[in-house]
Design a protein around this motif. Sequence first.
Motif, PDB file in Angstrom:
ATOM      1  N   VAL A 187       0.849  -1.189   0.000  1.00  0.00           N
ATOM      2  CA  VAL A 187       0.000   0.000   0.000  1.00  0.00           C
ATOM      3  C   VAL A 187       0.881   1.234   0.000  1.00  0.00           C
ATOM      4  O   VAL A 187       2.022   1.208   0.505  1.00  0.00           O
ATOM      5  CB  VAL A 187      -0.946   0.009   1.226  1.00  0.00           C
ATOM      6  CG1 VAL A 187      -0.160   0.131   2.516  1.00  0.00           C
ATOM      7  CG2 VAL A 187      -1.996   1.111   1.114  1.00  0.00           C
ATOM      8  N   GLU A 188       0.378   2.305  -0.581  1.00  0.00           N
ATOM      9  CA  GLU A 188       1.113   3.568  -0.635  1.00  0.00           C
ATOM     10  C   GLU A 188       0.101   4.703  -0.646  1.00  0.00           C
ATOM     11  O   GLU A 188      -0.993   4.589  -1.220  1.00  0.00           O
ATOM     12  CB  GLU A 188       1.977   3.631  -1.885  1.00  0.00           C
ATOM     13  CG  GLU A 188       2.935   4.795  -1.933  1.00  0.00           C
ATOM     14  CD  GLU A 188       4.141   4.593  -1.030  1.00  0.00           C
ATOM     15  OE1 GLU A 188       4.751   5.598  -0.645  1.00  0.00           O
ATOM     16  OE2 GLU A 188       4.453   3.430  -0.718  1.00  0.00           O
ATOM     17  N   ALA A 238       3.926   2.886  -5.873  1.00  0.00           N
ATOM     18  CA  ALA A 238       4.560   4.064  -5.285  1.00  0.00           C
ATOM     19  C   ALA A 238       3.836   5.299  -5.804  1.00  0.00           C
ATOM     20  O   ALA A 238       3.290   5.302  -6.923  1.00  0.00           O
ATOM     21  CB  ALA A 238       6.046   4.127  -5.656  1.00  0.00           C
ATOM     22  N   SER A 239       3.833   6.367  -4.994  1.00  0.00           N
ATOM     23  CA  SER A 239       3.041   7.538  -5.371  1.00  0.00           C
ATOM     24  C   SER A 239       3.693   8.811  -4.859  1.00  0.00           C
ATOM     25  O   SER A 239       4.025   8.922  -3.672  1.00  0.00           O
ATOM     26  CB  SER A 239       1.630   7.415  -4.795  1.00  0.00           C
ATOM     27  OG  SER A 239       0.840   8.508  -5.172  1.00  0.00           O
ATOM     28  N   THR A 240       3.889   9.786  -5.766  1.00  0.00           N
ATOM     29  CA  THR A 240       4.269  11.135  -5.362  1.00  0.00           C
ATOM     30  C   THR A 240       2.980  11.958  -5.308  1.00  0.00           C
ATOM     31  O   THR A 240       1.879  11.402  -5.378  1.00  0.00           O
ATOM     32  CB  THR A 240       5.264  11.751  -6.355  1.00  0.00           C
ATOM     33  OG1 THR A 240       4.574  12.000  -7.597  1.00  0.00           O
ATOM     34  CG2 THR A 240       6.448  10.835  -6.600  1.00  0.00           C
ATOM     35  N   ASP A 241       3.112  13.262  -5.213  1.00  0.00           N
ATOM     36  CA  ASP A 241       1.911  14.082  -5.110  1.00  0.00           C
ATOM     37  C   ASP A 241       1.181  14.227  -6.440  1.00  0.00           C
ATOM     38  O   ASP A 241       0.036  14.676  -6.476  1.00  0.00           O
ATOM     39  CB  ASP A 241       2.284  15.478  -4.585  1.00  0.00           C
ATOM     40  CG  ASP A 241       1.129  16.120  -3.845  1.00  0.00           C
ATOM     41  OD1 ASP A 241       0.337  15.369  -3.229  1.00  0.00           O
ATOM     42  OD2 ASP A 241       1.012  17.365  -3.873  1.00  0.00           O
ATOM     43  N   THR A 243       2.234  11.836  -9.378  1.00  0.00           N
ATOM     44  CA  THR A 243       2.583  10.720 -10.253  1.00  0.00           C
ATOM     45  C   THR A 243       2.488   9.414  -9.484  1.00  0.00           C
ATOM     46  O   THR A 243       2.917   9.333  -8.318  1.00  0.00           O
ATOM     47  CB  THR A 243       4.013  10.873 -10.809  1.00  0.00           C
ATOM     48  OG1 THR A 243       4.095  12.095 -11.544  1.00  0.00           O
ATOM     49  CG2 THR A 243       4.386   9.708 -11.710  1.00  0.00           C
ATOM     50  N   ASN A 244       1.979   8.399 -10.151  1.00  0.00           N
ATOM     51  CA  ASN A 244       1.859   7.080  -9.542  1.00  0.00           C
ATOM     52  C   ASN A 244       2.605   6.058 -10.385  1.00  0.00           C
ATOM     53  O   ASN A 244       2.689   6.192 -11.614  1.00  0.00           O
ATOM     54  CB  ASN A 244       0.383   6.680  -9.437  1.00  0.00           C
ATOM     55  CG  ASN A 244      -0.453   7.776  -8.812  1.00  0.00           C
ATOM     56  OD1 ASN A 244      -0.172   8.235  -7.713  1.00  0.00           O
ATOM     57  ND2 ASN A 244      -1.477   8.219  -9.543  1.00  0.00           N
ATOM     58  N   ALA A 245       3.120   5.033  -9.724  1.00  0.00           N
ATOM     59  CA  ALA A 245       3.851   3.988 -10.432  1.00  0.00           C
ATOM     60  C   ALA A 245       3.552   2.654  -9.771  1.00  0.00           C
ATOM     61  O   ALA A 245       3.321   2.574  -8.562  1.00  0.00           O
ATOM     62  CB  ALA A 245       5.359   4.265 -10.408  1.00  0.00           C
ATOM     63  N   ALA A 246       3.549   1.594 -10.594  1.00  0.00           N
ATOM     64  CA  ALA A 246       3.335   0.244 -10.073  1.00  0.00           C
ATOM     65  C   ALA A 246       4.323  -0.696 -10.759  1.00  0.00           C
ATOM     66  O   ALA A 246       4.610  -0.560 -11.959  1.00  0.00           O
ATOM     67  CB  ALA A 246       1.897  -0.217 -10.319  1.00  0.00           C
ATOM     68  N   LEU A 247       4.847  -1.650  -9.983  1.00  0.00           N
ATOM     69  CA  LEU A 247       5.855  -2.598 -10.452  1.00  0.00           C
ATOM     70  C   LEU A 247       5.237  -3.987 -10.532  1.00  0.00           C
ATOM     71  O   LEU A 247       4.535  -4.419  -9.603  1.00  0.00           O
ATOM     72  CB  LEU A 247       7.045  -2.607  -9.498  1.00  0.00           C
ATOM     73  CG  LEU A 247       8.218  -3.518  -9.832  1.00  0.00           C
ATOM     74  CD1 LEU A 247       8.899  -3.064 -11.122  1.00  0.00           C
ATOM     75  CD2 LEU A 247       9.213  -3.537  -8.668  1.00  0.00           C
ATOM     76  N   SER A 278      10.237   3.329  -5.277  1.00  0.00           N
ATOM     77  CA  SER A 278       9.992   4.067  -4.039  1.00  0.00           C
ATOM     78  C   SER A 278       9.669   5.509  -4.390  1.00  0.00           C
ATOM     79  O   SER A 278      10.233   6.065  -5.351  1.00  0.00           O
ATOM     80  CB  SER A 278      11.225   4.012  -3.128  1.00  0.00           C
ATOM     81  OG  SER A 278      11.030   4.799  -1.969  1.00  0.00           O
ATOM     82  N   ALA A 279       8.756   6.139  -3.630  1.00  0.00           N
ATOM     83  CA  ALA A 279       8.382   7.526  -3.886  1.00  0.00           C
ATOM     84  C   ALA A 279       8.031   8.219  -2.586  1.00  0.00           C
ATOM     85  O   ALA A 279       7.645   7.580  -1.596  1.00  0.00           O
ATOM     86  CB  ALA A 279       7.205   7.585  -4.858  1.00  0.00           C
TER      87      ALA A 279
END
Length: 625
Positions: A187-188, A238-241, A243-247, A278-279
């Motif tokens: 979770v993120e 992972a998530s910034t304010d 942008t989101n990313a998934a591996l 990681s974010a």
Amino acid sequence: MPAILFSPQRSWRGFRGFVAGASIVLASLGGGAAVAATPAFPPAASMAAGTPGGGIVDAPEAMGEFIGSAAGDTTLTIDTPEELYGEVVAGHWQSFALDLSGRVFGWGSGRVMGAETGVPLGEQGHPGQVPLPTTSPVRRLTSDVGTTFAITESGELFRLGNDPAGGPPSETFQQVPFPPGVVVIHVEASSRSAFAVSADGDLYAWGSRSLGLGGFGDVASLPARIPLPDHVDFREVASTDNTNAALTADGDLYMWGLGQAFPVPTRVDIAEPLTAISANLFRGVALGKSGNIYPMTGLGAPSTGLGEAISVPTLGAVTQVSAGGVHVLALDSDGQVWAWGGNEHGVLGDGTTSPADNPQPVHIPTDELITQIDAGYQHNIVLDEQGNAFTWGANQSLESGSISEPIVSAARSVESPYRVAEVSFDGIAATNLQPLSSRQTLVTPPPHGPGFVDIVLVLDTFNTHVVNPILMPQRYEYVAPIELRDAVLHPTYGASWSVALTDSVLHQSTRFRVVDGELPPGLELSPTGVLSGNAEQEMTSEVSVEATNVIGTSSATLKLIVTAPATPGPSTLPTVKPEGSANELASTGFDPSVYLVGALTLVMLGGVLSRQRKRDHSTHTMNAR
């Protein structure tokens, strides 16, 4: 943000003992360097010639590391478990850690985004237990921008702090409802949205405002699965304010969000398969299979999702990476931590607040390998292979554990979350518990007979949550104090002779020796306390002997009077002494009955002789006639 999943539980080696010489201290309650032994000596009956004594107890295969006096007059310093934690995370204004049993501990402030105050975690920088409304142990933590998530062993998800869906913040952990059967593994959260990965590899999203929640709307108050044309086996998110990313399990990267040209998770081109992402609030990084580190650009077309590789000057491969608010941490295979980026709050751990464009090593005050890293918004926390945590960076809310420094620019050890509440030896409570620090407690074991016993600890936390009793891996060995006292001994000249200086069962460490004077020629004292030999001459000598074992020393003075063996002489009858009454004779040590028997014997003998003379005279007279 967290860089790895919860590591497997390790064996607990949390107590080091007397033999190791580090974590246990024995001392006399009287203040002396050694335990004082009361001088004593066994009774004369136990010192008969040829008595072998109690002997030496054979040592077990593994001696106990804790040793003390059976009299209960020693003190013991007990360390709380050294393998304290299994995972650590650095949040926005707080830090969290999991112990090996899945309990959550926190310190710092529980405040949330946009609020200046909040519920304190722990007590004055001490880790305090944070309870969850579940019996399932926690196996994963994440924390960012005022939201902390806990994933249990059974796959439940709990939230503390900010609500990504826009609801009121929670001052306690509350369960996040998922559709039945969903097991959460990752979770993120960002400031206004949250994403989770299920054990089936599905992505779930919830949050408020227009954050590109996977194409199914701008607001989702509860987690909902992101629909994709084809099933993708996701493992991390992972998530910034913006942008989101998934591996994926195969190392592929999917990105989406406000800063992307695509509102739904879309596979982007990358130079190599990835092993971790990681974010944090403003930046993200990815770790390639080769050990290369790539920044997430967060802008542009899918082909520009990652930037150029960052070179870390390490001889080993980079194994973990973690993005902070203004900086990045990396860990190599040699256990070395690296940091670069902004340094306003000392987050680079070099003792300064100067930024660094290139990775530089961070000194962690431990001889153990670092096994986990996590970069928070403005502080960091790392974990070594023994479960000890270290933190540094911003400390306005005591998130770095210090009570006096607003900035901790060099790594420092995180205190133990436990305190020793009770200690028992073979079920008998110890006394005089005195905390020496958050990691050490001084206790006085109770008196007990010699031998090995179990030690059981009951621990609690700084906010008084009681922890189940713990059986220590080492046992405590009670050793009887040595007791000698002065004595006079009578060896026999010209005859084999031996005596044991004590009939007690001796600890294997016990040794005897003569410290002053000389034994009569022909006699010797063995290290096990047997005085023996064949005295070569009549004489008197005086010697001082000393007996020592692991808990103390005792000494005594022996006077040895060597005499010749008694020679049998001619028998004589006792002489009758008419003076004095029977009582007077008895008082002098003589028995009047002895003299009475002697007198009667003489009278009877005289009568027999008189009759014999009369018979002889009569016979002579008859022969004459």
